[in-house]
Design a protein around this motif. Sequence first.
Motif, short mmCIF file in Angstrom:
data_model
loop_
_atom_site.label_atom_id
_atom_site.label_comp_id
_atom_site.label_asym_id
_atom_site.label_seq_id
_atom_site.Cartn_x
_atom_site.Cartn_y
_atom_site.Cartn_z
N LYS A 120 -54.71 -37.56 39.90
CA LYS A 120 -54.81 -37.78 41.35
C LYS A 120 -56.01 -38.62 41.75
N THR A 121 -56.98 -38.77 40.84
CA THR A 121 -58.12 -39.63 41.18
C THR A 121 -57.85 -41.10 40.84
N LEU A 122 -56.79 -41.35 40.06
CA LEU A 122 -56.58 -42.70 39.53
C LEU A 122 -55.82 -43.64 40.46
N GLY A 123 -55.10 -43.09 41.40
CA GLY A 123 -54.33 -43.95 42.29
C GLY A 123 -53.29 -43.15 43.02
N LEU A 124 -52.70 -43.76 44.03
CA LEU A 124 -51.67 -43.09 44.82
C LEU A 124 -50.69 -44.11 45.33
N GLU A 125 -49.43 -43.86 45.10
CA GLU A 125 -48.38 -44.74 45.63
C GLU A 125 -47.18 -43.88 45.98
N THR A 126 -46.34 -44.43 46.83
CA THR A 126 -45.13 -43.73 47.25
C THR A 126 -43.96 -44.68 47.07
N TRP A 160 -40.88 -40.21 46.51
CA TRP A 160 -41.80 -39.66 45.51
C TRP A 160 -43.21 -40.19 45.76
N SER A 161 -44.21 -39.34 45.52
CA SER A 161 -45.59 -39.82 45.53
C SER A 161 -46.27 -39.41 44.23
N GLU A 218 -45.13 -35.28 43.96
CA GLU A 218 -44.62 -34.92 45.28
C GLU A 218 -43.23 -35.51 45.48
#
Lengths: 402, 402
Positions: A120-126, A160-161, A218
């Motif tokens: 979760k610290t490396l990146g976030l995309e949906t 999806w996230s 998610e």
Amino acid sequence: MSHSSFSMPRRHLLAGTASALAAAGLASWTNGAAAQSTAAKPLPGYAGWKNPKNVIVHSANTIETRRSAFGTSVITPVDQLYVRNNLPPPDASIVENPDDWEITIEGVKNPRTLTVRELKTLGLETVATVLQCSGNGRGFFPSKPSGTPWTVGAAGCVVWSGVPVRKVIEALGGLVDGVPYMTGTGGEKLPDGVDPKSVVVERSVPVAAAQDALLAWELNGQPIPLAHGGPLRLIVPGYQGVNNIKYIKRLAFTPKESEARIMANSYRMAPPGGKGSPQHASVWEIPVKSWINSPSGEGGPVKAGKVQIHGVAFGGARALRSVEVSVDGGKTWKEARLIGPDLGKYAWRQFVFEAQLPAGEYVLASRAVDVEGNVQPEHRIENDRGYNNNSWADHAVRVQVA
Amino acid sequence: MSHSSFSMPRRHLLAGTASALAAAGLASWTNGAAAQSTAAKPLPGYAGWKNPKNVIVHSANTIETRRSAFGTSVITPVDQLYVRNNLPPPDASIVENPDDWEITIEGVKNPRTLTVRELKTLGLETVATVLQCSGNGRGFFPSKPSGTPWTVGAAGCVVWSGVPVRKVIEALGGLVDGVPYMTGTGGEKLPDGVDPKSVVVERSVPVAAAQDALLAWELNGQPIPLAHGGPLRLIVPGYQGVNNIKYIKRLAFTPKESEARIMANSYRMAPPGGKGSPQHASVWEIPVKSWINSPSGEGGPVKAGKVQIHGVAFGGARALRSVEVSVDGGKTWKEARLIGPDLGKYAWRQFVFEAQLPAGEYVLASRAVDVEGNVQPEHRIENDRGYNNNSWADHAVRVQVA
């Protein structure tokens, strides 16, 4: 040659595994005859929160969304999203502290094991994707291939996230040389007394698919439930469902495809009666497809006059360009209107076609085209296990208008 | 002048209605002190299917989504979407046969009553909207205005399907002349012994809002539940929640605004201590807004290092242009990245800002800008009932990094 004359060797081939699973108390997890019964079955415990009105329970590992339940709002609610498991899910305790789940990354310069908390610290995309079992539409094969006879409901469009796989690769120093495949391994407990390769859920896809792939935690705005692969699932947008590894415990960039049976033999486009092997195409990319959800003929006659015919259309691995509708069984076609938000190239679109229908009988069909000009075909590609059915004729519906 | 010196006249004004509601057994439906308690309350029966972990039950008519539950996937699941009712909902039987629900259309050349079944033949469209109570953020007003002290959770981003209002107007011959307002009336049962105008849920909006409005029967892919206004709800994209009339039974194009109290006096931007009246702006368009959902400071200290700061941003009545994040309480700002699918101008976007945060204390804030250049302001507009709070300072969070 009829299909039935070919079915014996395949059954024979599977017999060893089936016996071992039965010994392990897992017989109901195979694709045997039990899965084909249409009698109403209760929801399995791990999916007991699904809406029973909106799904068809084929077996403990196969739950289908009803055609009448898809609605018109692009997103498929999780409580009616289909389920297809190749093994029983791990113990539900794994989703209690989802951030503690560990995944090992291999085939990168600095291989290591990471927790979801670290991911979760490396990146976030949906990303919104069509999630579809490659056997969706199997129920339309007259040859009745082994496996769940899904019609249209082993599919959904969901959001999806997670962290982009490319961000994980980057954080671990990049790929090593000579790894044309991305191989994911599921975290299911394997039954004792069985060759692990014969049951492990492990799939390889071309490494190019890593570009848009996520390690997701998610689904539709909530932590991924166990039934859908939580706490962590590999999402390979544009690829058939089986490639989207649930409870993923290992993501490896590999020189070769996995030798697990689910990769080497199952989910292959073998000819009817043939045994799947690496020489046959694997069910990777989702082909262009569409179908009408309403009217579907299920709800009795439709009132004569103006009718809003609606359904879903997707390009699969490519974006959708357009979709046409026929009210005369495919003799003539007219372009339908795409409605609602466009959730991106891997999502489906809802389409509407407004028709004036006097009393009579109609065969309603839809035919999608992707941005590369691939047209949804009239006929399915015949294959032993009933994969990749995108035939518009198979998905057409007969409707009475009165 | 302090706010408290002004509060008496308003309470006095409401006293008559409150007594009548109490006599009718509906006392809990007013915005009284009971609604402000923060003690855990059970979900009311009509919303008993909500996920109790993800919501805060303020009262039987006010249920808030927890800030920590918003997730990162654009769509707000219905089982954690906020609820705010101005009256108890009608009997649940109205959603059993949703197609039978009737609505009367007035102010068109051929006024008539239509069933949902008939509406479904007239057209179909889908729109994603931010649904937000105009009192969202009231909890940040130091003046503690009367009403539910929502922080950020009286909002969600959801998908609606239904017939465009303009299609209904067209089917009924077009608008009559001289009707600058679209007025919707809710189907709630009114308590006996009370002037109907003092309690009926009836709101007017400028008729231009009809252009993008829907009469909707579907929410996030399923029939609209009673708690969210099913079987039929007026959706006015870009307008605060109260304008989106639940269980709508009458849609009228009118020469004047409704004289119902909820229109004439409530939901007005009256100055602190002032009595709302038609001279004050009504809570119509949603102003540009954003907030950070994670880290929020609620979950304890954050681990030092790379942190993915994420939240939601929306333009409200206009599309979003961009959003900035500050990690120093608004002294400096940097542009955040919008992620995931763009569901259209009325939806919110998820944003992410990747920061390297050494140990310390941080005040994290976000500031959105809409396509017309309206910037989310530092300060709220003070008003008697705590409406339309889009102050970035109020929505900032204090976070420990260790």
